[in-house]
Design an enzyme around this catalytic site. Structure first.
Site, PDB file in Angstrom:
ATOM      1  N   LYS A   1     -14.919  33.555  28.403  1.00 36.23           N
ATOM      2  CA  LYS A   1     -14.614  33.778  29.825  1.00 36.23           C
ATOM      3  C   LYS A   1     -13.623  32.761  30.353  1.00 36.23           C
ATOM      4  O   LYS A   1     -12.841  33.039  31.237  1.00 36.23           O
ATOM      5  CB  LYS A   1     -15.895  33.653  30.656  1.00 36.23           C
TER       6      LYS A   1
ATOM      7  N   LYS B   1     -11.657  31.505  20.135  1.00 35.28           N
ATOM      8  CA  LYS B   1     -12.654  32.558  20.303  1.00 35.28           C
ATOM      9  C   LYS B   1     -12.458  33.288  21.624  1.00 35.28           C
ATOM     10  O   LYS B   1     -11.840  32.764  22.556  1.00 35.28           O
ATOM     11  CB  LYS B   1     -14.061  31.962  20.226  1.00 35.28           C
TER      12      LYS B   1
ATOM     13  N   LYS C   1     -16.280  20.182  27.201  1.00 36.17           N
ATOM     14  CA  LYS C   1     -16.361  20.301  28.666  1.00 36.17           C
ATOM     15  C   LYS C   1     -15.710  19.083  29.329  1.00 36.17           C
ATOM     16  O   LYS C   1     -15.043  19.205  30.349  1.00 36.17           O
ATOM     17  CB  LYS C   1     -17.819  20.430  29.129  1.00 36.17           C
TER      18      LYS C   1
HETATM   19  P1  ADP Z   1     -18.660  32.326  27.230  1.00 33.21           P
HETATM   20  O1  ADP Z   1     -18.400  31.557  25.968  1.00 33.21           O
HETATM   21  O2  ADP Z   1     -17.791  33.488  27.402  1.00 33.21           O
HETATM   22  O3  ADP Z   1     -18.747  31.449  28.447  1.00 33.21           O
HETATM   23  P2  ADP Z   1     -21.484  32.146  26.960  1.00 33.21           P
HETATM   24  O4  ADP Z   1     -21.223  30.716  26.625  1.00 33.21           O
HETATM   25  O5  ADP Z   1     -22.306  32.408  28.179  1.00 33.21           O
HETATM   26  O6  ADP Z   1     -20.125  32.930  27.056  1.00 33.21           O
HETATM   27  O7  ADP Z   1     -22.145  32.814  25.692  1.00 33.21           O
HETATM   28  C1  ADP Z   1     -23.229  33.690  25.725  1.00 33.21           C
HETATM   29  C2  ADP Z   1     -23.562  34.167  24.326  1.00 33.21           C
HETATM   30  O8  ADP Z   1     -22.455  34.860  23.779  1.00 33.21           O
HETATM   31  C3  ADP Z   1     -23.900  33.043  23.325  1.00 33.21           C
HETATM   32  O9  ADP Z   1     -24.899  33.485  22.448  1.00 33.21           O
HETATM   33  C4  ADP Z   1     -22.606  32.839  22.583  1.00 33.21           C
HETATM   34  O10 ADP Z   1     -22.809  32.345  21.278  1.00 33.21           O
HETATM   35  C5  ADP Z   1     -22.067  34.262  22.540  1.00 33.21           C
HETATM   36  N1  ADP Z   1     -20.595  34.264  22.461  1.00 33.21           N
HETATM   37  C6  ADP Z   1     -19.717  33.916  23.432  1.00 33.21           C
HETATM   38  N2  ADP Z   1     -18.441  34.054  23.006  1.00 33.21           N
HETATM   39  C7  ADP Z   1     -18.524  34.497  21.720  1.00 33.21           C
HETATM   40  C8  ADP Z   1     -17.560  34.856  20.724  1.00 33.21           C
HETATM   41  N3  ADP Z   1     -16.265  34.807  20.973  1.00 33.21           N
HETATM   42  N4  ADP Z   1     -18.011  35.271  19.521  1.00 33.21           N
HETATM   43  C9  ADP Z   1     -19.345  35.353  19.258  1.00 33.21           C
HETATM   44  N5  ADP Z   1     -20.299  35.035  20.144  1.00 33.21           N
HETATM   45  C10 ADP Z   1     -19.912  34.619  21.360  1.00 33.21           C
END
Ligand code: ADP
Ligand code: TRP
Length: 331
Positions: free
Chosen positions: A197, A194, A111
């Site tokens: 968003k 990965k 971050k």
């Molecule tokens: P983002 O990474 O899109 O901002 P979040 O951080 O809010 O999403 O993640 C919410 C949940 O989704 C968490 O449990 C996170 O581990 C899972 N998650 C997010 N992206 C992935 C991914 N590419 N593969 C597997 N799990 C994911």
């Protein structure tokens, strides 16, 4: 019965990574455990959303949780900011969370690199708030994707430290959980990291995406000119397409394209077409349900109220006991 807690930040629409990393497990777990699933709107404040966006984003995640199959009669679904008890526990845990360990967290470093102009204290203590989310219900299982493993380790550290300080065994140790035994990491469509968003609109497939949008995104995913030698290792971007196929497609389909790759007969256009079709098959029922309930304000309000009531019952019990352990007493 073991208690399960998990949440997703309210920062926008859910994508396939959120679904396979977290939400799909929620749906399965609700039948077997005492489940608390929440919308992490306190966590989303690190990025300073406007009041208008704040509410809209919470509603979006609530609708998508329900559309994905979380049943408010089975699991407790709530909005994090309906539980001020979490903030109180966060304060207590902060007293035993050290600068050094918080600064070393991989997500904090990411971050800082990504947003050097907004390195606020909320970002630094993000893992403490996450630990409070989990410990407030004294949960032991936390369904999350692979990227959250380090945060779970920190939650165990903070809970254990509290226990040692007050000579108690009040908080059990929470562990990351996935039905597939291995924590999931869904790759993005850009061939690099990965699905997420913050990685750009074209990198992620959202549960609410229309079929044409999904086809377009998948057809544009990064690939290459194809293998030239039999059984050659797959370059990163190609491996990502196969990894995506592994999560959404049938095992036979994956084996079929793997065979074609290994004898150099693969056409990536065919693979992508199949991949898009399989993603559409998975997402279509959820997309339809999203449309069906997103304007049903009275239903959504009822779900949120009911969930907040149930979740507060559990959280206020914990806070009462924690206050006693700490030594707060009435005169
Ligand atoms: P983002 O990474 O899109 O901002 P979040 O951080 O809010 O999403 O993640 C919410 C949940 O989704 C968490 O449990 C996170 O581990 C899972 N998650 C997010 N992206 C992935 C991914 N590419 N593969 C597997 N799990 C994911
Ligand atoms: N940190 C998680 C993420 O970015 C979201 C989250 C916040 C969470 N609190 C939690 C997940 C508690 C599980 C349990 O994805």
């Amino acid at each position: 019965m073991e208690t399960v807690v998990s949440g997703i930040r309210s920062t926008g629409k859910l994508h396939l990574g959120n679904y396979y990393g977290a939400v799909k497990n929620f749906v399965q777990m609700q039948h077997e455990y005492n489940c608390f699933f929440f919308i992490a709107d306190y966590h989303s404040l690190t990025t300073h959303p406007t009041p208008q966006d704040q509410h809209g984003n919470v509603k979006q995640v609530l609708v998508e949780y329900l559309a994905a199959g979380i049943d408010p009669e089975k699991a407790t679904i709530y909005v994090q900011s309906d539980l001020p008890e979490i903030v109180e526990l966060y304060l207590y845990l902060n007293m035993n969370a050290y600068m050094g360990e918080l600064e070393r967290s991989a997500s904090f470093k990411d971050k800082v690199r990504a947003n050097p102009d907004n390195i606020n204290a909320g970002l630094l203590t993000y893992p403490v708030l996450m630990a409070a989310d989990i410990l407030i219900h004294r949960a032991t299982k936390v369904p999350v994707g692979k990227d959250q493993e380090q945060h779970l380790e920190m939650a165990r550290t903070f809970g254990n430290r509290f226990n040692r300080l007050y000579k108690t065994d009040y908080f059990p140790e929470p562990y990351a959980f996935s039905f597939s035994n291995q924590l999931v990491k869904v790759p993005g469509l850009d061939g690099k990291g990965k699905m997420g968003k913050s990685e750009g609109e074209a990198n992620a497939v959202y549960l609410s995406d229309e079929p044409e949008v999904i086809r377009k995104k998948v057809m544009r995913a990064v690939s290459d000119s194809g293998p030239t030698e039999e059984n050659q290792p797959k370059p990163e971007a190609i491996q990502h397409l196969f990894d995506l196929m592994k999560v959404v497609s049938a095992p036979d389909t994956l084996a079929h394209f793997d065979g074609l790759y290994n004898n150099c007969q693969i056409r990536y256009g065919d693979l992508k077409k199949q991949l898009a079709d399989d993603i559409i098959t998975v997402t279509a029922p959820m997309r339809e349900k999203i449309h069906a309930i997103s304007n049903d304000t009275s239903y959504l309000r009822q779900v949120a109220l009911h969930g907040a009531l149930k979740a507060r019952e559990s959280a206020s019990k914990t806070i009462k006991e924690v206050r006693e352990i700490i030594g707060f007493k009435e005169f």
